[in-house]
Design an enzyme around this catalytic site. Structure first.
Site, PDB file in Angstrom:
ATOM      1  CD1 TRP A 199      58.961  37.204  -4.227  1.00 29.18           C
ATOM      2  CD2 TRP A 199      60.339  38.909  -3.749  1.00 29.18           C
ATOM      3  NE1 TRP A 199      58.398  38.353  -4.709  1.00 29.18           N
ATOM      4  CE2 TRP A 199      59.217  39.421  -4.434  1.00 29.18           C
ATOM      5  CE3 TRP A 199      61.350  39.785  -3.361  1.00 29.18           C
ATOM      6  CZ2 TRP A 199      59.064  40.778  -4.717  1.00 29.18           C
ATOM      7  CZ3 TRP A 199      61.202  41.135  -3.650  1.00 29.18           C
ATOM      8  CH2 TRP A 199      60.058  41.618  -4.320  1.00 29.18           C
ATOM      9  CG  ASP A 366      47.647  41.336 -10.294  1.00 27.02           C
ATOM     10  OD1 ASP A 366      47.756  41.122  -9.074  1.00 27.02           O
ATOM     11  OD2 ASP A 366      48.301  40.714 -11.152  1.00 27.02           O
ATOM     12  CG  ASP A 367      45.606  41.366  -4.688  1.00 27.15           C
ATOM     13  OD1 ASP A 367      44.420  41.249  -4.362  1.00 27.15           O
ATOM     14  OD2 ASP A 367      46.561  41.158  -3.905  1.00 27.15           O
ATOM     15  NE  ARG A 443      50.815  40.712  -0.455  1.00 27.75           N
ATOM     16  CZ  ARG A 443      50.277  40.743  -1.652  1.00 27.75           C
ATOM     17  NH1 ARG A 443      49.705  39.684  -2.167  1.00 27.75           N
ATOM     18  NH2 ARG A 443      50.325  41.833  -2.374  1.00 27.75           N
ATOM     19  CE  LYS A 476      49.976  37.522 -11.427  1.00 31.48           C
ATOM     20  NZ  LYS A 476      50.388  38.940 -11.399  1.00 31.48           N
ATOM     21  CG  ASP A 478      49.725  35.683  -6.760  1.00 29.81           C
ATOM     22  OD1 ASP A 478      50.736  34.993  -6.546  1.00 29.81           O
ATOM     23  OD2 ASP A 478      49.728  36.932  -6.696  1.00 29.81           O
ATOM     24  CG  MET A 479      49.948  29.580  -3.316  1.00 27.51           C
ATOM     25  SD  MET A 479      51.130  29.630  -2.005  1.00 27.51           S
ATOM     26  CE  MET A 479      52.491  28.751  -2.705  1.00 27.51           C
ATOM     27  CB  CYS A 526      51.473  33.821 -10.279  1.00 25.81           C
ATOM     28  SG  CYS A 526      52.198  35.194  -9.372  1.00 25.81           S
ATOM     29  CG  ASP A 548      56.281  39.168  -7.616  1.00 28.24           C
ATOM     30  OD1 ASP A 548      55.513  38.914  -8.554  1.00 28.24           O
ATOM     31  OD2 ASP A 548      55.949  39.050  -6.421  1.00 28.24           O
TER      32      ASP A 548
HETATM   33  C1  DGJ Z   1      52.245  38.578  -6.233  1.00 27.97           C
HETATM   34  C2  DGJ Z   1      52.316  38.455  -7.714  1.00 27.97           C
HETATM   35  O1  DGJ Z   1      53.489  37.830  -8.112  1.00 27.97           O
HETATM   36  C3  DGJ Z   1      52.164  39.841  -8.321  1.00 27.97           C
HETATM   37  O2  DGJ Z   1      52.343  39.773  -9.699  1.00 27.97           O
HETATM   38  C4  DGJ Z   1      50.816  40.357  -7.960  1.00 27.97           C
HETATM   39  O3  DGJ Z   1      49.825  39.568  -8.557  1.00 27.97           O
HETATM   40  C5  DGJ Z   1      50.654  40.392  -6.455  1.00 27.97           C
HETATM   41  N1  DGJ Z   1      50.963  39.134  -5.861  1.00 27.97           N
HETATM   42  C6  DGJ Z   1      49.256  40.771  -6.087  1.00 27.97           C
HETATM   43  O4  DGJ Z   1      49.022  40.677  -4.750  1.00 27.97           O
END
Ligand code: DGJ
Length: 743
Positions: A199, A366-367, A443, A476, A478-479, A526, A548
């Protein structure tokens, strides 16, 4: 590009202008590999390339002779246990417990174009003339399993391969290994190049010599992973970026994979690429079939850059799809590093307003906008806007953003659920977990069982509602965790080995449905940054958040490594604040942008917090990107100088006509009284005269490519500081334009 079959010799020859790939039906009916390399004459019997030889300790297949041992014959789809002792391409567990198989040639077909691989991402053609496909059909006469080996030769020289198994027998069998590609090469004189890290430092270039034994990279995490990319290069030790024999192997897949080289007793090399056989066991009932993912091989005599340019063209134009494939990507601002979970509607609008003022085109929320998601322990799975944060919902916010003159984008993490969510409370049985065992979290979240259609349906329903209910131009996806305790409550015990693959098929299904329903929405994949940056994702999402890690110096390595396989238009790259949130490093604003220009480009900060002078700089960066993004994202890209090898990195993008080029030069640390340095450019037209912005006169293409471009003429001595150049982490962009009258 052609495929021919000679009946008398039983030889297949696949070729285009540059490459030949030659196979032969062996005396036992298996398919053997004769040659893969620079194009050679097609009008020849190459059977003599079969290395038949009597050797101590070899076992022989044919009665009454001591020559034909599968151990020493190069094969197209190796099997274990019938005189070959290397790792096999296929292993099938049959009802009687045997794992032996014996696939014999039946027939073949050749057709222009390329068939789709059902339910799987794959390269494609737009017109049949772009490629030609060979299907070789083989059969195991004991189990009655049919095997179809697919080979597509593209005009560009890339060869796509996959395998399909069809159970025509009376008994169910278990596929334990079903690789997409098996290639036996006649020697082991190669460097192995892998793209690995973790990461925040994804796809670092790592090189070593091949040696006897097995060398491999893999994922067993349920996603292709930050750790290793499903991509591998073999190159001759003398090959470099611009010359020498180089072969790239890439897997169009986003789940558990294995990429392996095995050097045997006689220094031949077997490459295997496909779904990781560990944790894989696919039950194939009578009448059922199994299609492997696709693998792509690229052969280049023009070194690693030559190989990369073939991958870029194929993956940029014939793997990525849809409305955005050929379009310059919008410059975005993402609020994640600006606010994390701590935002209100007003705060978002403040960020958006300033961004618009600077020229940004797309605002991405985003989140944290949904359910009870004000921290990482709650909300995942509840894809409805949080009314406390967004009183007018996503629709209201999207309208406000549109009103400012920007497009609106939204973050989802569709595959995950928090235990503190309505979805989990309603369906606690929908997560991947093993009965009677502890369930680990990542997480504080759990993985939804995407091998189950009803789960995918439910998530699709929620996402569809949001995307239909508001003007969302970008998603976007994400995972943020790997799969543990892999088990599906919906499958019987003898199908648990299917869960990892079924999971990723579920992900592809959701992507397919969403991209079909919302064809103009730009999807960015992502997975905690670059944890699923692979060709499979590129089929659905034409760009991916590469890491990230937004620090410019770290990003140089990440983007450099990523560029070996993936086109620049796919590499998500943003400018963020300093000190950087991942490495706490200070880099100058111009360098942060100069790195991010070679990607999709955007900002991940609150521009209100920059000084007026910095805001002016941002405006200029955005103006520059708008002017040059076509060439930056879709031009021919050449790596010039590796950040893995020294203090300087450089690269250049050149448009197809060779009339405009943008080069980036980056120096990690400064030094005292440094020498003049030059970079030899690539991709220019030798006889063209180029003007370099900010420099007097003109330079010939051949001059810039052979003498080089002086890059450090401003860095030392009096005046350097007053000119505003940084010491460490300095960089420069050079814009080259061909002077019209000389073309
Ligand atoms: C991981 C992503 O890579 C970030 O850019 C962001 O979207 C966070 N998750 C949000 O929880």
């Amino acid at each position: 590009m052609h495929i021919i079959y000679q009946d008398e010799t039983k030889i297949f020859h696949l070729y285009n202008d540059n490459v030949s790939y030659i196979m032969k039906v062996l005396p036992n009916g298996h398919l053997g590999q004769l040659y893969f390399g620079r194009r050679i004459n097609a009008d020849k019997d190459y059977s003599y390339l079969l290395e038949m030889m009597s050797r101590p300790m070899a076992s022989y297949l044919l009665d009454d002779e001591k020559l034909f041992s599968l151990e020493h014959i190069r094969q197209e789809y190796g099997v274990y246990g019938t005189t070959d002792f290397r790792r096999p391409a296929v292993e099938i567990l049959q009802e009687n417990g045997s794992r032996i198989s014996d696939f014999r040639f039946q027939d073949y077909s050749i057709a222009y174009g390329k068939p789709e691989l059902e339910g799987l991402p794959a390269t494609y053609t737009e017109t049949p003339e772009e490629a030609v496909t060979l299907i070789v059909r083989l059969k195991d006469l004991v189990s009655d399993i049919r095997l179809e080996l697919l080979y597509t030769v593209f005009e560009t020289g890339a060869i796509a391969r996959s395998a399909k198994f069809i159970n025509e027998g009376k008994e169910a069998v278990h596929l334990l290994t079903a690789m997409s590609l098996c290639l036996d090469l006649p020697d082991s004189g190669y460097d192995w190049v892998q793209f690995s890290g973790a990461w925040s430092r994804e796809r670092h270039v790592k090189i070593r010599r091949l040696e006897q034994g097995i060398q491999a990279v893999e994922s067993m995490r349920g996603h292709s992973s930050h750790e290793h990319n499903p991509f591998l290069v073999l190159k001759r030790p003398s090959a470099d970026e611009f010359q020498g024999e180089t072969i790239g192997f890439s897997l169009v897949y986003s789940g558990n994979f294995l990429a392996q080289a095995q050097v045997d007793t006689q220094d031949t090399t077997r490459i295997l690429l496909g779904i990781n056989p560990s944790c894989f066991d696919w039950k194939l009932e009578t009448g059922e079939s199994f299609q492997t993912p696709e693998a792509v091989m690229v052969y280049s005599l023009e070194g690693m850059n030559g190989m990369s340019r073939i991958f870029h063209k194929l993956y940029g134009k014939r793997l990525a799809r849809g409305y955005w494939r050929d379009k310059a990507r919008p410059i975005l601002i993402n609020n994640w590093e600006a606010t994390y979970f701590d935002f209100t509607k007003e705060r978002l609008l403040e960020i958006a307003k300033k961004a618009k003022e600077c020229g940004v085109e797309l605002f991405v929320l985003d989140d944290g906008w949904f359910g009870q998601r004000s921290h990482e322990r709650a909300g995942l799975g509840d894809w409805v806007a949080n009314p406390e944060r967004l009183p007018d919902g996503i629709k209201g916010l999207a309208e406000k953003i549109e009103g400012l003159g920007m497009q609106f984008g939204l973050w989802f993490e569709p595959e995950m659920v928090n235990k503190d969510s309505d979805l989990y409370r309603e369906h606690p049985d929908w997560i991947i977990e093993t009965p009677g065992r502890h369930s680990s979290h990542g997480r504080f979240q759990y993985v939804l069982d995407f091998s189950r259609k009803e789960v995918v349906d439910r998530i699709y329903g929620m996402m569809e509602k949001i995307l239909e209910g508001a003007k969302v131009s970008y998603v976007k996806w994400d995972m943020n965790r790997s799969i543990t305790e892999c088990y599906s409550a919906s499958l019987p015990s003898d199908r648990q080995g299917e869960v990892f693959h079924r999971y990723i098929l579920g992900v592809y299904d959701l992507y397919s449905r969403l991209t079909a329903k919302f064809p103009k929405v730009l999807f960015e994949s992502c997975a905690s940054g670059g944890g699923r940056f692979d060709p499979g994702m590129l089929y659905y999402a034409p760009q991916g958040w590469a890491s990230d890690d937004t620090d410019a110096a770290e990003r140089l390595k990440i983007q450099y490594g990523t560029s070996f396989c993936y086109p620049i238009s796919s590499i998500g790259s943003h400018v963020s604040v300093v000190p950087n949130h991942q490495v706490y490093r200070n880099t100058p604003l111009h360098t942060r942008a100069n790195v991010a220009f070679f990607g999709t480009f955007g900002y991940e900060l609150d521009l209100n917090k920059l000084t007026g002078e910095e805001q002016e700089q941002v405006k200029e960066q955005i103006r520059f990107m708008k002017e040059y993004r076509e060439v930056l994202q879709f031009g021919n890209f050449y790596r010039l100088c590796s950040p893995f090898e020294g203090n300087v990195a450089a690269w250049i993008s050149v448009n197809e006509e060779q009339t405009v080029a943008v080069a980036g030069w980056y120096r990690i640390l400064s030094g005292a009284n440094m020498p003049y340095t030059r970079i030899k450019l690539q991709g220019l037209k030798e006889e063209y005269r180029y003007k370099i912005e900010g420099r007097d006169g003109y330079y010939f293409g051949d001059e810039l490519m052979n003498v080089g471009l002086i890059t450090t003429d401003y860095t030392s001595g009096e005046g350097a500081v007053s000119e505003g150049y940084a010491g460490d982490f300095d960089s420069r962009i050079f814009v080259l334009t061909a002077v019209k009258e000389t073309q």
